[in-house]
Write an enzyme that holds these catalytic residues in place. Structure first.
Site, PDB file in Angstrom:
ATOM      1  N   SER A 722       2.113  12.494  -2.681  1.00 18.13           N
ATOM      2  CA  SER A 722       1.669  11.229  -2.084  1.00 18.13           C
ATOM      3  C   SER A 722       2.004  10.001  -2.921  1.00 18.13           C
ATOM      4  CB  SER A 722       0.157  11.272  -1.832  1.00 18.13           C
ATOM      5  OG  SER A 722      -0.546  11.437  -3.037  1.00 18.13           O
ATOM      6  N   LYS A 765      -9.174   8.431  -1.354  1.00 15.90           N
ATOM      7  CA  LYS A 765      -8.270   7.433  -1.928  1.00 15.90           C
ATOM      8  C   LYS A 765      -8.723   6.014  -1.590  1.00 15.90           C
ATOM      9  CE  LYS A 765      -4.297  10.557  -1.918  1.00 15.90           C
ATOM     10  NZ  LYS A 765      -2.977  10.881  -1.369  1.00 15.90           N
TER      11      LYS A 765
END
Length: 839
Positions: A722, A765
């Site tokens: 990511s 996140k």
């Protein structure tokens, strides 16, 4: 040579080395001679007029053919008084020792040993001392014989009639309890007094050992006699009771049968239990098998087999209980209330297998206890962290000594009900080694299709676990084996926002810590209470009323510590950085301890902690609240990551280096990067190198320049795809000289075509970005659907931008500079700004 008896010997004699034997003067001893060299020596002695031979012990009995230096230098001259030849070539001889001799030399090497020697005369010593030692040794020897010492009866009788101290000492030296070295020492001792003194010490020690041995044997024998006596009496008692119709064993067995009938076991289990009781009836009570069978039947009886009282729950009351114990966590609470509602309508619904996955401190374990309270069921918890033995789950078979059921059934016995809330804590930390794989053993426990007939190795009967509600907890789900993960319903608890933490601290953590530290509100003591209200009859109020505190003014119903919202927010931002609230509670507890000390010392009656007072109690701030970077920087982009501790922000740095790293290497990646993250970095660099014109970079730029990408906090391992867009942004910023906006964070996987692919852990996140003060968060377009799980507080604070290509990422993240791509520049112009805005 002649001795004191005028016995005459030749100048040299044949010599036979002895194994583990020492011959003493005047002692008649039978010997077996089998070695060829020794047989030759015996034959040579027999051919002489006088059958004299030297007998000396060899130093190492294991040596079959010893050399001269391997034979002791002091031996005994003996006379062969009888010889018997054996058909196998060996001989049996009887010898009588004559004199101690010292070997002075060896004859020429032949088929046997010959040695020259000199006689060692006895030294008598002081007569009075000799006589005293003689009497002492005689008495000790008689005691040694009476105590059962290992001595021949004829030797004991002979010793009584001997008055010669030298002969007496040599006779006692033949006792088997003396070692070879001790006998040889006695043979080499010239002085009779020294021999007697040595034997006196030896016999005293042996007598002490024999007396202790006799005492131990007596105690053992008395124990055996007592056991035999008890056994005989019990058997007689059984016979008498049987005649009178009062058999205790039958009564005990009948009680066991009644317990089996009342336990509510399934028919096959009941049949097996009754069969074991039948075996117990036929086996004598002294048999070891009795305890094994009795323990087995006791386990069967003590396990809960009957169904619970029913599930007629009050759904609204259950919801209130869940809200009382935990703030937020709506998805988990809804799932539990849904199960309770459906189970209330459909009685045959199988219990769910839930798995709470989240970072430490978010309330996974305590939530299980709250669920049990809401459902009115017993709660049991089993920690799986570090378990490596399959027998911990399934138990040991009854063939092993001390075998027991596994911890699953042990906890069911502890619960006392067949339908508890059963928590399996830390399921992601189960290990495996040569003793088996506990994760595989859990497959049967956590499979609704199988756990109605769970088989434990100890019980060997099916046990129904389907009525229990199993809840497992884990920090990360990646380490849980796939078949086990497939059997559970995963519910993620990503962590709390800042406002949620403040609410939890105010409503849950503060009251608990104030109570634990004695700072909670209390009622003032009344000297002569006439009436009592419910508030004043609580245990806390009554307990406090009994202890007068004249020096500390107590304000009724007012806590002695108040932490303002500003102070709590400061603690959350600058003293903790976590997904849960565990460290937050520790910091509150630290403040409570310091205030409690002041109150107990009569320094202050109560304290109020504001935002400016936090540093006084907790020291300087440990974390910087705000953006990941202080200023917009070239080659530094802010990304986000997810670990077992929750989400966190990280910085990706890129720099351009003239030349290469050696051997033509033009790219280097550091920061303890995993394989997947390394591949993402290479994909990002490949995209950049494929679009030099669009980025305003000369085509031959990469031929004589190298790129170094670093992810700080090098001691922490990092992996995952990511960070691809973050790395690409940092690289483009370093190449073009355009700073990256400090208030922008991003996540997404990049492809070689510049596409941005979706990622996981979006909620963690975004929460991490929110904690770090990020204003704009860039995420893949395909993750837009996951925004429904993000708290409104976060979405109101952080602007989320969805992108499909890296061009859009660069347009949002980079500040004013050379054009990026025509498409991205067109979007910027449409927005009416000179550089891509952060919004």
């Amino acid at each position: 040579m002649t001795d004191e008896t005028t016995r005459t010997y030749p100048s040299d004699l044949p010599l036979v080395p002895l194994r583990e034997a020492v011959i003493f003067p005047k002692i008649v001893t039978p010997l077996g001679v089998g070695r060829e060299r020794s047989v030759h020596a015996v034959n040579a002695a027999m051919q002489a007029e006088k059958h004299y031979i030297i007998l000396a012990a060899q130093r190492d009995a294991e040596v079959d053919d010893p050399a001269a230096e391997q034979v002791f230098s002091v031996g005994t001259v003996a006379e062969i008084v009888r010889l018997l030849r054996i058909p196998d070539g060996s001989v049996q001889i009887i010898v009588q020792g004559l004199d101690r001799v010292k070997i002075t030399g060896w004859g020429p090497e032949t088929s046997y040993f010959r040695a020259t020697f000199e006689v060692i005369p006895d030294e008598l010593g002081e007569p009075v001392e000799r006589e005293a030692l003689m009497r002492n040794v005689k008495a000790s020897f008689q005691q040694y014989v009476d105590n059962g010492g290992s001595i021949q009866p004829e030797t004991a009788m002979t010793a009584k009639t001997i008055d010669d101290p030298s002969h007496f000492a040599d006779l006692i030296a033949t006792t088997p309890d003396l070692t070879l070295e001790q006998r040889q020492q006695l043979l080499e001792t010239k002085t009779i007094i020294e021999r007697l003194r040595f034997l006196s010490v030896f016999l005293a020690k042996q007598n002490e050992i024999l007396e202790l041995k006799a005492k131990i044997q007596s105690e053992v024998q008395s124990t055996i006699d007592k056991t035999q006596r008890e056994y005989i009496l019990r058997e007689q008692m059984k016979t008498i009771q049987k005649e009178l119709g009062e058999d205790d064993s039958s009564t005990e067995l009948n009680e066991l049968r009644e317990k089996i009938e009342a336990a509510g076991m399934p028919d096959p289990v009941k049949e097996k239990a009754l069969k074991e009781v039948g075996r117990l009836e036929k086996i004598p009570q002294a048999s070891p098998e009795t305890g094994v069978i009795r323990t087995y039947v006791d386990w069967l009886v003590s396990l809960p087999w009957k169904a619970g009282a029913g599930d007629d729950w009050d759904i609204e009351a259950a919801g209130r209980i869940l809200d009382e114990d935990h703030y937020g966590l709506g998805k988990v609470k809804d799932r539990i209330l849904e199960y309770m509602a459906v189970r209330k309508l459909a009685k045959d619904l199988r219990a769910p297998i839930l798995c709470f996955v989240g970072p430490p401190g978010v309330g996974k374990t305590s939530l299980g206890r709250s669920i049990a309270r809401a459902m009115g069921r017993k709660f049991v918890r089993m920690s799986l962290g570090g378990i490596r033995d399959e027998a911990e789950i399934r138990g040991h078979r009854r063939t092993y000594v001390g075998a027991l059921p596994g911890r699953i059934l042990q906890n069911m016995k502890t619960a006392g009900t067949i339908d508890p809330v059963f928590m399996l804590d830390e399921i992601d930390k189960v290990g495996a080694d040569f003793r088996g794989d506990p994760s595989s053993a859990l497959l049967e426990v956590l499979d609704p299709e199988q756990n109605f007939a769970f088989s434990d190795h100890y019980l060997e009967v099916p046990y129904d676990l389907s009525k229990a509600i199993f809840i497992t907890t884990a920090n990360i789900e990646d380490t849980i084996i796939s078949p086990l993960r497939d059997r559970m319903e995963i519910i993620r608890l990503p962590g709390y926002t800042e406002d949620e933490k403040l609410h939890i601290a105010t409503g849950y953590l503060m009251p608990r810590q104030l109570k634990q530290h004695g700072l909670a509100g209390e009622e003032p003591a009344k000297p002569e209470p006439v009436e009592t209200s419910p508030e004043s009859t609580t245990p806390e109020a009554v307990g406090e009323a009994k202890v007068p505190e004249p020096a500390v003014p107590v304000i009724a119903t007012e806590a002695r510590l108040e932490i303002t919202e500003e102070a709590l927010r400061k603690i959350v931002r600058e003293y903790t950085r976590e997904a849960g609230v565990r460290n937050l509670e520790r910091e509150i507890a630290s403040i409570c301890r310091k205030v409690a000390r002041k109150v107990a010392s009569n320094e202050v009656p109560r304290a109020t902690v504001g935002g400016d007072d936090v540093a006084t109690y907790l020291g300087p701030e440990r974390f910087e609240y705000g953006l990941a970077e202080k200023e917009d920087m070239v080659g530094a982009a802010t990304g986000v990551s997810v670990s077992e501790h929750g989400g966190d922000v990280l910085t990706v740095e890129a720099t351009i280096i003239d030349g290469t790293f050696g051997e033509g290497k033009d790219f280097q990646l550091t920061g303890q990067i995993g394989k997947v993250m390394e591949e993402s970095a290479r994909a990002a660099l490949s995209w950049v190198r494929a679009h030099p014109v669009d980025l305003g970079v000369p085509k031959d730029f990469f031929s004589d320049h190298a790129m170094h990408v670093h992810v700080p906090a090098g001691a922490i391992p990092k992996d995952g795809p990511s960070a691809g867009v973050t790395m690409a942004t940092a690289i483009v910023s370093a190449l073009t000289g355009r700073p990256v906006r400090r208030d922008v964070a991003m996540t997404g996987e990049i492809t070689l075509r510049g596409r941005v692919l979706p990622i996981g852990g979006l909620k963690e996140k975004l929460l991490a970005a929110h904690r770090a003060g990020i204003k704009t968060f860039i995420l893949p377009e395909k993750n837009k659907k996951d925004l429904v799980d993000i708290p409104k507080e976060v979405l109101d604070t952080v602007a989320t931008k969805t992108v499909g290509t890296i061009d859009e990422v660069l347009a949002l993240a980079l500040m004013k500079g050379p054009r990026i791509t025509p498409a991205a520049l067109g979007k910027v112009r449409d927005a009416g700004a000179a550089a891509p805005p952060p919004s």
